[in-house]
Enzyme design. Structure first.
Site, PDB file in Angstrom:
ATOM      1  N   CYS A  48      -2.554  -0.164   9.175  1.00  0.00           N
ATOM      2  CA  CYS A  48      -2.715  -0.060   7.720  1.00  0.00           C
ATOM      3  C   CYS A  48      -2.452  -1.392   7.023  1.00  0.00           C
ATOM      4  O   CYS A  48      -1.399  -1.995   7.217  1.00  0.00           O
ATOM      5  CB  CYS A  48      -1.737   1.003   7.212  1.00  0.00           C
ATOM      6  SG  CYS A  48      -1.526   0.985   5.415  1.00  0.00           S
ATOM      7  N   TYR A 177     -12.148  -0.429   0.276  1.00  0.00           N
ATOM      8  CA  TYR A 177     -12.065   1.042   0.368  1.00  0.00           C
ATOM      9  C   TYR A 177     -13.037   1.698  -0.615  1.00  0.00           C
ATOM     10  O   TYR A 177     -13.676   2.702  -0.307  1.00  0.00           O
ATOM     11  CB  TYR A 177     -10.637   1.521   0.079  1.00  0.00           C
ATOM     12  CG  TYR A 177      -9.694   1.339   1.251  1.00  0.00           C
ATOM     13  CD1 TYR A 177      -9.460   2.379   2.145  1.00  0.00           C
ATOM     14  CD2 TYR A 177      -9.045   0.131   1.471  1.00  0.00           C
ATOM     15  CE1 TYR A 177      -8.606   2.220   3.221  1.00  0.00           C
ATOM     16  CE2 TYR A 177      -8.191  -0.044   2.546  1.00  0.00           C
ATOM     17  CZ  TYR A 177      -7.966   1.004   3.418  1.00  0.00           C
ATOM     18  OH  TYR A 177      -7.128   0.843   4.484  1.00  0.00           O
TER      19      TYR A 177
HETATM   20  N1  LIG Z   1      -0.637   2.118  -2.851  1.00  0.00           N
HETATM   21  C1  LIG Z   1      -0.129   2.358  -1.528  1.00  0.00           C
HETATM   22  C2  LIG Z   1      -1.270   2.716  -0.615  1.00  0.00           C
HETATM   23  C3  LIG Z   1      -0.842   3.015   0.779  1.00  0.00           C
HETATM   24  C4  LIG Z   1      -1.943   3.751   1.556  1.00  0.00           C
HETATM   25  O1  LIG Z   1      -2.912   4.246   0.975  1.00  0.00           O
HETATM   26  N2  LIG Z   1      -1.801   3.818   2.890  1.00  0.00           N
HETATM   27  C5  LIG Z   1      -2.768   4.554   3.686  1.00  0.00           C
HETATM   28  C6  LIG Z   1      -2.998   3.909   5.031  1.00  0.00           C
HETATM   29  S1  LIG Z   1      -3.975   2.468   5.027  1.00  0.00           S
HETATM   30  C7  LIG Z   1      -2.205   5.899   4.019  1.00  0.00           C
HETATM   31  O2  LIG Z   1      -1.082   6.012   4.460  1.00  0.00           O
HETATM   32  N3  LIG Z   1      -3.004   6.961   3.854  1.00  0.00           N
HETATM   33  C8  LIG Z   1      -2.578   8.267   4.241  1.00  0.00           C
HETATM   34  C9  LIG Z   1      -3.624   9.302   3.931  1.00  0.00           C
HETATM   35  O3  LIG Z   1      -4.576   8.967   3.228  1.00  0.00           O
HETATM   36  O4  LIG Z   1      -3.463  10.436   4.389  1.00  0.00           O
HETATM   37  C10 LIG Z   1       0.589   1.131  -1.056  1.00  0.00           C
HETATM   38  O5  LIG Z   1       0.113   0.010  -1.317  1.00  0.00           O
HETATM   39  O6  LIG Z   1       1.638   1.258  -0.431  1.00  0.00           O
END
Ligand SMILES: N[C@@H](CCC(=O)N[C@@H](CS)C(=O)NCC(=O)O)C(=O)O
Length: 314
Positions: A48, A177
């Site tokens: 990530c 994204y």
């Molecule tokens: N705004 C958050 C975004 C974090 C994020 O979206 N992480 C993704 C992975 S790249 C995630 O964990 N997604 C889990 C999901 O969509 O179920 C940050 O910058 O910490």
């Protein structure tokens, strides 16, 4: 939001009715109550880009002994990030899913279970799950425990760094994204246009100066850009259809990417196999077969001549 699960190309709860990708707002935005070595755990996924920023900051600030870290499996299903054993275990709480951290913090939490997560083992709660905040927390709040003089947000550059970070977030970090998860041509073009406009702007800026905010000093803005650039040719170009150019085709950005990659302690935070496995294997709406492509071959260790730009005027 509620309609997304019934869309034929379901994106889960982040897919919008309008064909555009909407990243959820992070729910936990606190600061640590007390700064103590051994008290906090950083939950990450190496694949990530948001978690990768935090991994890099922890490394560069020399906080690895003070803040523990645990990794989730880069392959995720509808239950969210999981600890599947081996390197993807949670020795601190013994959880099977990262959702357990969210449930322990707020039983009514209904959002997505994202990484990174900064967990307080004493209060048994998520302190913060927003990577931008986590960088500042590590850099500022944990300063007394840092074992290196690295400062990702020096006072004299902070305003400039924050302005850069905002533009980069909208058009690049999240821009890839938005392009990749768009479900209409219009939404795709709305994202991919500004993405490459910003990359063109960066390509020009980086022809004159070594780093984004300062000729000599690497700041948070550089590392935040880095985690997107290092994934670009292997993932975003193909999987997210960001294919006007590869980074290797943009000489200044490509030299800059190698420069950052070759900084001490960085290369082994980059796990391209995990990155590819995660993206190609975890987004059935855009890549239903989950086949991980063979390439590309990228030599991040190829020499660069960026040092000569270090002394140049901004
Ligand atoms: N705004 C958050 C975004 C974090 C994020 O979206 N992480 C993704 C992975 S790249 C995630 O964990 N997604 C889990 C999901 O969509 O179920 C940050 O910058 O910490």
């Amino acid at each position: 939001m509620a309609d997304a699960s019934t869309h034929p190309f379901s994106l889960g709860r982040e897919g919008g009715r309008d064909g555009r990708f909407h990243r959820q707002v992070s729910a936990f935005r606190d600061r640590p109550r007390a700064i103590e070595a051994g008290r906090y755990v950083l939950y990450v996924c190496r694949a990530c880009p948001w978690a990768h920023r935090a991994i890099i900051a922890r490394r560069l600030l020399g906080l690895e002994d003070a803040i523990a870290m645990a990794e989730v499996d880069p392959i995720r299903d509808e239950r969210g990030w999981a600890f599947t054993g081996g390197p993807y275990s949670d020795p601190f709480n013994g959880w099977s899913f990262l959702s357990e951290a969210y449930e322990a913090t707020d039983r009514r939490f209904e959002g997505r279970f994202s990484v990174p997560v900064l967990w307080d083992t004493q209060e048994r709660r998520i302190v913060n799950n927003e990577s931008g905040d986590v960088l500042r927390i590590l850099n500022d709040d944990f300063r007394p425990l840092a074992t290196t003089p690295v400062d990702l947000y020096p006072a004299d550059l902070r305003e400039e760094v924050e302005a850069l970070e905002e533009r980069l977030y909208e058009t690049v970090n999240n821009g890839v994204y938005k392009a990749g998860f768009a479900t209409t041509q219009e939404a795709y073009e709305e994202a991919v246009g500004p993405l490459f406009e910003t990359l063109d702007w960066l390509e020009d800026r980086l022809s004159r100066q070594r780093y984004l905010a300062d000729p000599e000093r690497i700041t948070g803005a550089d590392w935040r850009l880095f985690t997107t650039l290092v994934r670009f040719d292997a993932v975003y170009y193909l999987h997210f259809k960001c294919n006007r150019d590869r980074i290797v085709d943009l000489p200044n950005l490509w030299g800059y990417l190698r420069d950052l990659y070759q900084q001490p302690g960085i290369a082994d935070t980059v796990d391209l196999d995990a990155i590819k496995a995660h993206y190609y294997g975890t987004h059935p709406s855009i890549d239903p077969l989950g086949i991980v492509p063979i390439g590309p071959r990228i030599d991040f260790w190829a020499p660069h001549s960026r040092a000569a730009l270090g002394a140049a005027a901004v």
